[in-house]
Each structure stands twice: as C-alpha cells, then as structure tokens.
Design a protein around this motif. Structure first.
Motif, PDB file in Angstrom:
ATOM      1  N   THR A  55       0.976   4.182  -2.824  1.00  7.94           N
ATOM      2  CA  THR A  55       0.730   5.570  -2.451  1.00  7.94           C
ATOM      3  C   THR A  55       1.887   6.464  -2.886  1.00  7.94           C
ATOM      4  N   GLU A  77       0.831  -1.203   0.000  1.00  9.90           N
ATOM      5  CA  GLU A  77       0.000   0.000   0.000  1.00  9.90           C
ATOM      6  C   GLU A  77       0.871   1.261   0.000  1.00  9.90           C
ATOM      7  N   GLU A 130       1.555   6.992  -6.616  1.00 10.55           N
ATOM      8  CA  GLU A 130       0.501   7.962  -6.907  1.00 10.55           C
ATOM      9  C   GLU A 130       0.960   9.383  -6.587  1.00 10.55           C
ATOM     10  N   ARG A 131       1.660   9.553  -5.486  1.00  5.39           N
ATOM     11  CA  ARG A 131       2.179  10.875  -5.120  1.00  5.39           C
ATOM     12  C   ARG A 131       3.141  11.394  -6.185  1.00  5.39           C
TER      13      ARG A 131
END
Length: 115
Positions: free
Chosen positions: A88, A84, A91-92
């Motif tokens: 993340t 996860e 995506e950032r």
C-alpha cells in the motif's frame, strides 16, 4: 528523528510467547522475529515467569480458554499485514509521483498557451 511509542503486551501474550519458544524447539531469535519482538524480551518474560511461578488455576481446575489466536497465528497475520502495508505504501508513493508529474505538465502546458 522519528518518535517511537512503547508497545505494551498483555500477560497472556507474554505467557504464550514464552510457551511457543519453549515448546517449539526453535531458536529464541526465530520466535522473536516471528512475533515481531526483540529476543531479549522473550528471555526477560521467561525469567519473570520462572520467578512468579505458574499462573493460578481457574476455579474449575481447567486452564483459562484463550479467545486470542495462538502466537504463531498472530505472527503469520502480522507478517501478512506488514506485506500488505508495504504494498500500500508503494502504491501511494507511485500515485504521489504521478500526481506530481501530471501537475507539473499541466502547469507548463497552461503557461505556454496563449491568453
């Protein structure tokens, strides 16, 4: 150079990690990787436990009840959280690139507009 912090493990975690390794029949490296620790740590904890002997029995003569999940459950949760976190971070990074592209295009767009 990135600074690293020394992780601390509870005695209970150490006992359960060694027990998992000894009872699972798996390699030391496999169990250590699953728990997110170095294989040498398992060996060191095992030696220390052998020197000290078994933990003292509770007053009722029963082994203490652990409120923590088993090491295998903890390891699977850690693996899930790492996946996860990787997602993340990805995506950032994508959002950072998009903001950079948009701000660059806005800056050039405003520079070309007549005043």
């Amino acid at each position: 150079m990135a600074s690293t912090t020394k992780r601390r493990f509870t005695d209970e975690f150490k006992r359960e990690a060694v027990a998992l390794w000894e009872t699972s029949g798996r390699l030391q490296t496999e169990v250590a990787a699953e728990l997110g620790i170095m294989p040498t740590m398992l060996r060191r904890w095992q030696r220390k436990q052998q020197e000290i002997g078994p933990p003292p029995a509770s007053p009722a003569g029963k082994p203490p009840v652990s409120t923590m999940a088993s090491p295998a459950d903890q390891a699977s949760e850690i693996a899930r959280l790492r996946r996860e976190l990787d997602r993340t971070r990805m995506e950032r990074d994508i959002l950072k690139k998009a903001v950079g592209i948009l701000s660059a295009s806005l800056e050039t767009g405003f520079a070309e507009m007549p005043r």
